[in-house]
Design an enzyme around this catalytic site. Structure first.
Site, PDB file in Angstrom:
ATOM      1  N   TYR A   1       0.216  -7.148   4.380  1.00  0.00           N
ATOM      2  CA  TYR A   1       0.417  -6.485   3.079  1.00  0.00           C
ATOM      3  C   TYR A   1       1.351  -5.273   3.218  1.00  0.00           C
ATOM      4  O   TYR A   1       2.225  -5.049   2.370  1.00  0.00           O
ATOM      5  CB  TYR A   1      -0.941  -6.069   2.503  1.00  0.00           C
ATOM      6  CG  TYR A   1      -0.851  -5.299   1.205  1.00  0.00           C
ATOM      7  CD1 TYR A   1      -0.548  -5.937   0.009  1.00  0.00           C
ATOM      8  CD2 TYR A   1      -1.052  -3.911   1.173  1.00  0.00           C
ATOM      9  CE1 TYR A   1      -0.457  -5.228  -1.189  1.00  0.00           C
ATOM     10  CE2 TYR A   1      -0.968  -3.194  -0.009  1.00  0.00           C
ATOM     11  CZ  TYR A   1      -0.664  -3.856  -1.188  1.00  0.00           C
ATOM     12  OH  TYR A   1      -0.568  -3.144  -2.369  1.00  0.00           O
TER      13      TYR A   1
ATOM     14  N   SER B   1       5.036  -1.940  -4.867  1.00  0.00           N
ATOM     15  CA  SER B   1       4.385  -2.880  -5.797  1.00  0.00           C
ATOM     16  C   SER B   1       5.331  -3.869  -6.467  1.00  0.00           C
ATOM     17  O   SER B   1       4.872  -4.852  -7.038  1.00  0.00           O
ATOM     18  CB  SER B   1       3.626  -2.121  -6.877  1.00  0.00           C
ATOM     19  OG  SER B   1       2.356  -1.798  -6.397  1.00  0.00           O
TER      20      SER B   1
HETATM   21  N1  GLU Z   1       1.893  -0.205  -0.844  1.00  0.00           N
HETATM   22  C1  GLU Z   1       1.414   0.472  -2.002  1.00  0.00           C
HETATM   23  C2  GLU Z   1      -0.102   0.479  -2.038  1.00  0.00           C
HETATM   24  O1  GLU Z   1      -0.695  -0.522  -1.923  1.00  0.00           O
HETATM   25  C3  GLU Z   1       1.971  -0.132  -3.232  1.00  0.00           C
HETATM   26  C4  GLU Z   1       1.507   0.582  -4.459  1.00  0.00           C
HETATM   27  C5  GLU Z   1       2.484   0.610  -5.569  1.00  0.00           C
HETATM   28  O2  GLU Z   1       3.694   0.586  -5.372  1.00  0.00           O
HETATM   29  O3  GLU Z   1       1.987   0.683  -6.695  1.00  0.00           O
HETATM   30  O4  GLU Z   1      -0.696   1.499  -2.192  1.00  0.00           O
END
Ligand code: GLU
Length: 311
Positions: free
Chosen positions: A195, A67
């Site tokens: 993503y 994130s």
């Molecule tokens: N790739 C992760 C997701 O989308 C990132 C979430 C995060 O780091 O809060 O679940």
């Protein structure tokens, strides 16, 4: 009171103190590849605008941004489209909900996620990255990350990207919900590919601190003198870091530590102490809200010792 941490020895003492709490945390395992992380790791780097850097722990160790990447994709998209257009599609309000929650999409604004730091909002932001193909869009984002970090070897971790791609059922549901409400109009598998690669961009805490200092200095890269991010966009990003950068613990974090920061489920935290320095932390054991447990402890110690709070 000292305003700067002068040496790695000084920083190392704080790391040793913070490290004690790694045993109370848990590494993220909903992305299977992240479950391999070492719960007891803790590393930190502080990057000053004049190029000096102090660090402690195993600073060479790489981790994926997860994130933390949301701040960088937001900056890119704001530069691509301008704030007015972007904020027609994603809001500016914290939710107080977990990062992957769907509830406010349904009850408040089905076609406009409340902010770009929750997954629904970040997916809309990633959807807005300009480029003809997924590859071109990813390469633009990667080039921007490399420019911010001043490090051309940064890449993404294929293992983590494919592990998340194969298991991202909740993120797919958010995307399909948003597509139903016309907030996304591209192929969802393609968007998930972009993503998950974005989240899997990999670096060490020295690189992350280097990105942090660019945000801290209002978007200026002081080594090159270049304005890499326009001042108003750097300010918007830092404001989101304060209001919703630390998941649904952002309020407590603002009170106890008081700096713009963004965390990720891999255990990374990027801090930007306005006008002073950038901080990069990696500590994969997470607390119950999803923030690095030792990372938060370390920032508490730093904030107390060097008076970091901007409030
Ligand atoms: N790739 C992760 C997701 O989308 C990132 C979430 C995060 O780091 O809060 O679940």
């Amino acid at each position: 009171m000292k305003m700067l941490c002068q040496s790695s020895e000084e920083l190392n003492e704080l790391v040793m103190e913070a490290k004690a709490c790694t045993k109370h945390g848990k590494v993220a395992d909903y992305i299977p590849a992240l479950a391999k992380s070492n719960q007891h790791d803790l590393s930190v780097a502080i990057h000053y605008p004049d190029g000096r850097c102090v660090s402690a722990g195993n600073v060479g160790k790489k981790f994926t941004l997860q994130s933390v990447s949301k701040v960088i994709s937001l900056a890119l998209v704001l530069m691509d489209w301008g704030p007015e257009y972007v904020f027609e599609h994603v809001g500016m309000e914290p939710t107080g909900d977990p990062f992957n929650s769907i509830i406010k999409l349904e009850t408040i604004a089905p076609s406009k996620p409340l902010n770009p730091m929750i997954n629904a909002g970040a997916l809309v932001v990633t959807h807005m990255i300009k480029g003809k193909t997924i590859e071109e869009r990813f390469q633009r984002l990667l080039a921007f990350v490399r420019e911010l970090a001043n490090e051309n070897t940064i890449h993404y971790c294929e293992d983590v990207a494919s592990s998340e791609f194969e298991t991202a059922y909740l993120n797919r549901s958010l995307c399909y919900f948003l597509k139903q409400h016309n907030a996304i109009n591209e192929d969802i598998e393609q968007l998930m590919d972009l993503y998950t690669k974005q989240c899997a961009i990999e670096m060490n805490c020295l690189d992350l601190a280097r990105i942090g200092v660019v945000f801290a200095m209002d978007g200026v890269d002081l080594f090159t003198g270049k304005q890499v991010i326009p001042v108003d966009i750097a300010r918007i990003c830092k404001t989101f870091m304060v209001t919703c950068g630390m998941y649904n613990a952002s309020g407590e974090f603002a009170i106890k530590i008081g700096i713009p920061a963004k965390s990720g489920v891999s255990g990374g935290i990027m801090g930007a102490v306005p006008g002073r320095y950038g901080i990069g932390i990696f500590g994969p054991a997470l607390d119950e809200k999803g923030n690095s447990i030792a990372g938060i402890k370390l920032l508490e110690l730093l904030s107390k010792n060097y008076k970091l709070s901007m409030f």
